[in-house]
Design a protein around this motif. Structure first.
Motif, short mmCIF file in Angstrom:
data_model
loop_
_atom_site.label_atom_id
_atom_site.label_comp_id
_atom_site.label_asym_id
_atom_site.label_seq_id
_atom_site.Cartn_x
_atom_site.Cartn_y
_atom_site.Cartn_z
N PHE A 115 8.32 -5.85 -6.35
CA PHE A 115 7.48 -4.75 -6.85
C PHE A 115 8.05 -3.37 -6.52
O PHE A 115 7.54 -2.38 -6.99
CB PHE A 115 6.05 -4.88 -6.29
N GLU A 157 -4.69 2.91 -7.47
CA GLU A 157 -5.55 2.24 -8.45
C GLU A 157 -4.99 0.87 -8.83
O GLU A 157 -5.66 0.09 -9.46
CB GLU A 157 -5.77 3.13 -9.68
N LEU A 158 -3.71 0.61 -8.50
CA LEU A 158 -3.12 -0.66 -8.90
C LEU A 158 -3.05 -1.66 -7.76
O LEU A 158 -2.98 -2.87 -7.99
CB LEU A 158 -1.69 -0.43 -9.43
N GLY A 165 9.38 1.37 -12.10
CA GLY A 165 8.17 1.31 -12.94
C GLY A 165 6.90 1.38 -12.11
O GLY A 165 5.85 1.78 -12.60
N ILE A 166 6.98 0.98 -10.83
CA ILE A 166 5.81 1.06 -9.95
C ILE A 166 5.84 2.37 -9.17
O ILE A 166 4.86 3.11 -9.15
CB ILE A 166 5.82 -0.12 -8.95
N ARG A 215 0.85 -1.21 0.00
CA ARG A 215 0.00 0.00 0.00
C ARG A 215 0.87 1.24 0.00
O ARG A 215 0.47 2.29 -0.49
CB ARG A 215 -0.89 -0.01 1.24
N ARG A 220 4.85 5.48 -10.80
CA ARG A 220 3.45 5.54 -11.19
C ARG A 220 2.60 6.20 -10.11
O ARG A 220 1.40 6.39 -10.28
CB ARG A 220 2.95 4.12 -11.42
N ARG A 241 10.02 -1.25 -7.61
CA ARG A 241 10.83 -0.86 -8.76
C ARG A 241 10.34 0.47 -9.30
O ARG A 241 9.20 0.88 -9.04
CB ARG A 241 10.86 -1.91 -9.84
#
Lengths: 668, 106
Positions: free
Chosen positions: A52, A16-17, A56-57, A10, A60, A54
């Motif tokens: 996770f 949203e992901l 790229g996350i 969290r 976001r 990373r």
């Protein structure tokens, strides 16, 4: 699946992901449980979850704080806050800045001390041979070693690649070129000196510059060349007025070298009487092919010296010990050797400075962190409003962290400015010549930057995490009712900070008292209002007469040495002596006004006569010397001195102490 | 507009989304890659790639399909878009064109 994974996800994943990522992880966990069993599945899910984290996350999460209007808003808010709480901001930022600047300077000093002589190539293979002489009870540590060493090493010790003798000219010499005359400090050394110490040769040939075939050659540094000839190129081949020929020009001696000189002349061969083991008359430097051979060579030479000393009737009582002192440890060596060519460093000071720097850094960081934390918590309302409007948690964290980082960066900027400005007086104070270059400032800068980032993050992270996790409604109502935690932490930090401060302040007071004691201790002579001019002038009489006409000058005396730094000691003998073995006394030649100028009081006898002619065979001695002679009334005693001249001596003056230890003192 | 390129892994994931048609989500893609070409891939890597492909407009997503083994969490299903399909096709054609140029295969 461990629950902390959900908490972590969290935190790092955009809202949203996160649900779907959690779902996928749980599903994968169930698959893995069936495939590998629960234990391994658990391990795997942890790895998957950590995977996770990373960019790229994280990226976001939407970083509206980084778009232009938000950036403007951020800085506007930051400076408004600074203005509104000007006093607080000033204390906070200047506190950290001062701390960082102090630490920066201290670390520069310490590193410079540790870097002594490291600029020479292969410095780990270079050693100086130093001696410990036991003269029947009195132990003398000296950086000189027996004159016979260099020949012995050259003939019988192939492990030693190069050996050179070196000696320092006690005073600067006057060198004269066609147009100019300058005083310069020099050394004499053998050709191998330049094989041992890597000096960059700017002009000429260093390989032959000091060869015994060129006894009148002289090698000068860039600075001296410039002083003599106005330039440092095209000077090789020029002759000085005394006939010496410039053989080479080398780069200036680095400031953190233990030996300093502006010129090097060839070391003449010893006469047979001088080249004996009992004459500890020059420095010896050696360079090993392989430093592992040092202990072997040292013990072998030691044995050789002992056998030679006892073979010689003059030195039969001497017990000497040789030590190969690594070049890089000369400056901070624990033993202080006499005849050290330049001011020796003090390892204790270096350690004390390091510890102090750590304390100050800790105080500065803790202070900054605490102040910023308290202020951050006071901003609960502001954060509540931000939350209500719709600020994302990450935005708030970024804002609070960002503000403390900006404050820390400003402090760092100020610290750098202070350090750069203070470097000049700092150099004067510490008698160093440190410049603001990467070599000397690199590591301290890294340390300060680390401290800056650490205190920035620490001071921001607490309010950022706590406040952004509390509900907006309770924030707006006032100071949040939740336990803010960390109270313990910040309180113990304050205690730690005060402990450090008290330690430093009381430590400083003790050191100050010590220094006051040293300054005001009666050394037997007057130090105030005495100046020392170094001048090799031959027209001393007229110079003195001219100066005495000045109303501000009370008296003048000449001496061949500086009272606070007397070079050389000689053995003496006297009539009615009951002890055996060599006795060393320090001597100094002075003129009749010496006692008047230095305010040294006579105990017995009389001063030299003013015309200075009749008393060439007279001596003044101090009380310490009288104790040595073991006589109550030394006036009239005949002393056989270094120059083998029988000298009746006249007067006795009060002992004066030097360097906190009593040295015997006997001018003639 | 310059021609768009995909990385190797991106292409793989995009292809898998096309294969799985309307049933493509994180775990399904990982499982399918393992079954079809025996390659172990990380869930995190697949997710990041899916989001990136969605940003570029080659796939689109919808939410649904909560099941018990997911702890009641919904899935994010991905389907390939027309742009994604045409990119995949043009990449395949480029690859085939290049294959024909390898001399040993003639």
């Amino acid at each position: 699946m461990p629950p902390w994974i959900v908490v972590m996800l969290r935190w790092i994943c955009p809202a949203e992901l996160v649900e779907m990522i959690e779902g996928d992880l749980i599903e994968q966990f169930h698959i893995d449980v069936q495939r590998f069993g629960p234990a391994r599945a658990r391990r795997k899910v942890i790895l998957h979850a950590i995977d996770f984290i990373r960019l790229g996350i994280l990226a976001r999460n939407g970083m509206p704080a980084f778009n232009m209007p938000m950036a403007f808003h951020f800085f506007r808010f930051f400076f408004r806050g600074m203005k509104k709480h000007a006093g607080y901001s000033f204390i906070n930022i200047s506190g950290l800045a001062l701390g960082l600047a102090t630490v920066l300077l201290m670390m520069i000093y310490v590193l410079d001390e540790y870097r002594y002589d490291q600029s020479y190539k292969d410095s780990d293979k270079i050693f100086r041979i130093v001696s410990k002489i036991d003269m029947g009870g009195e132990i003398l540590y000296t950086s000189f070693s027996p004159n016979a060493l260099s020949d012995a090493i050259k003939h019988d010790y192939p492990q030693v690649e190069y050996v050179t003798r070196a000696t320092l000219f006690g005073m600067s010499q006057a060198l004269a070129a066609e147009k100019s005359e300058v005083n310069a400090q020099g050394i004499a050394a053998d050709q191998a000196f330049f094989n041992i110490f890597s000096f960059q040769c700017l002009e000429g040939n260093l390989a032959t510059a000091l060869a015994p075939s060129n006894p009148s050659s002289i090698v000068i540094t860039k600075d001296l060349a410039t002083k003599l000839f106005g330039q440092y190129h095209d000077v090789v081949g020029n002759t000085l007025r005394d006939g010496r020929r410039i053989a080479a020009v080398i780069e200036n001696v680095p400031h953190n070298s233990h030996i300093h000189f502006e010129f090097v002349t060839a070391f003449g061969p010893y006469t047979p009487e001088m080249a004996i083991w009992g004459n500890f008359g020059s420095y010896h430097y050696v360079k090993f092919k392989d430093a592992r051979n040092v202990p072997e060579v040292q013990s072998s030479l030691q044995a050789l010296m002992i056998s030679r000393l006892s073979a010689d009737p003059h030195t039969a009582g001497f017990k000497g010990t040789l030590r190969f002192q690594p070049l890089t440890s000369i400056h901070l060596d624990e033993i202080t050797y006499a005849m050290e060519p330049s001011g020796k460093g003090n390892k204790q000071y270096a350690i004390i400075f390091t510890v102090l720097a750590i304390f100050i850094l800790a105080i500065a960081c803790i202070n900054f962190t605490n102040l910023a934390t308290v202020r951050g918590i006071r901003r609960a309302k502001e954060i509540g409003v931000r939350k209500t409007i719709g600020a994302v948690r990450l935005q708030l964290v970024m804002q609070l962290l960002g503000e403390s980082m900006v404050a820390a960066t400003i402090a760092m900027g100020i610290a750098l400015t202070i350090a750069a400005l203070a470097l000049e007086p700092f150099n004067t104070l510490t008698q160093k010549q440190i410049t603001f270059d990467y070599q000397s400032v690199g590591v301290p800068l890294l340390i300060s930057f680390g401290a800056m980032i650490l205190s920035g993050i620490l001071s921001g992270i607490y309010p950022a995490c706590i406040l952004s996790s509390v509900k907006a409604s309770s924030l707006i109502k006032g100071i949040p009712s939740v336990n803010m935690g960390g109270g313990y932490l910040s309180r113990s930090l304050v205690v730690l900070q005060f402990t450090f401060s008290i330690m430093i302040v009381s430590g400083t007071l003790v050191v100050y008292a010590q220094l006051q004691y040293i300054r005001n201790k009666n050394l037997g002579y007057q130090r105030d209002n005495v100046i020392h001019i170094h001048d090799g002038s031959k027209n001393y009489a007229s110079f003195k007469a001219a100066l005495l006409t000045h109303p501000g000058i009370k008296s003048i005396c000449a001496a061949d040495q500086n009272l606070t730094q007397v070079f050389g000691a000689g053995g003496i003998d006297w009539a009615g002596r009951t002890t055996t073995g060599a006795v060393l006394v320090h001597t100094m030649a002075v003129d009749p006004d010496f006692l008047e100028t230095m305010k040294i009081s006579l105990v017995k006898g009389r001063n030299f006569s003013p015309d200075g002619q009749r008393d060439t065979a007279s001596l003044l001695v101090n009380e310490e010397a009288t104790r040595l002679f073991a006589t109550d009334d030394p006036v009239g005693l005949r002393v056989q001195g270094v120059n083998k001249v029988v000298q009746p001596w006249w007067a006795l003056y009060r002992t004066f102490t030097l360097n906190r230890s009593t040295r015997r003192w006997l001018p003639f | 507009m310059p021609k768009e390129y995909l990385g190797e892994f991106e292409e793989l994931v995009l292809t898998l989304v096309a294969i799985l048609d309307k049933e493509a989500y994180g775990n399904a893609i990982v499982k399918e890659i393992e079954e079809q070409i025996h390659r172990q891939v990380n869930l995190g890597g697949v997710h990041v790639t899916l989001y990136r492909l969605e940003d570029k407009g080659y796939i689109k997503s919808r939410v649904g399909g909560a099941t018990a083994e997911r702890g009641g969490r919904r899935k994010r299903f991905f389907t390939i878009t027309a742009a994604g399909l045409s990119l995949l096709r043009s990449m395949k054609e480029d690859r085939q064109h290049l294959w024909k140029l390898i001399p040993q295969l003639k």
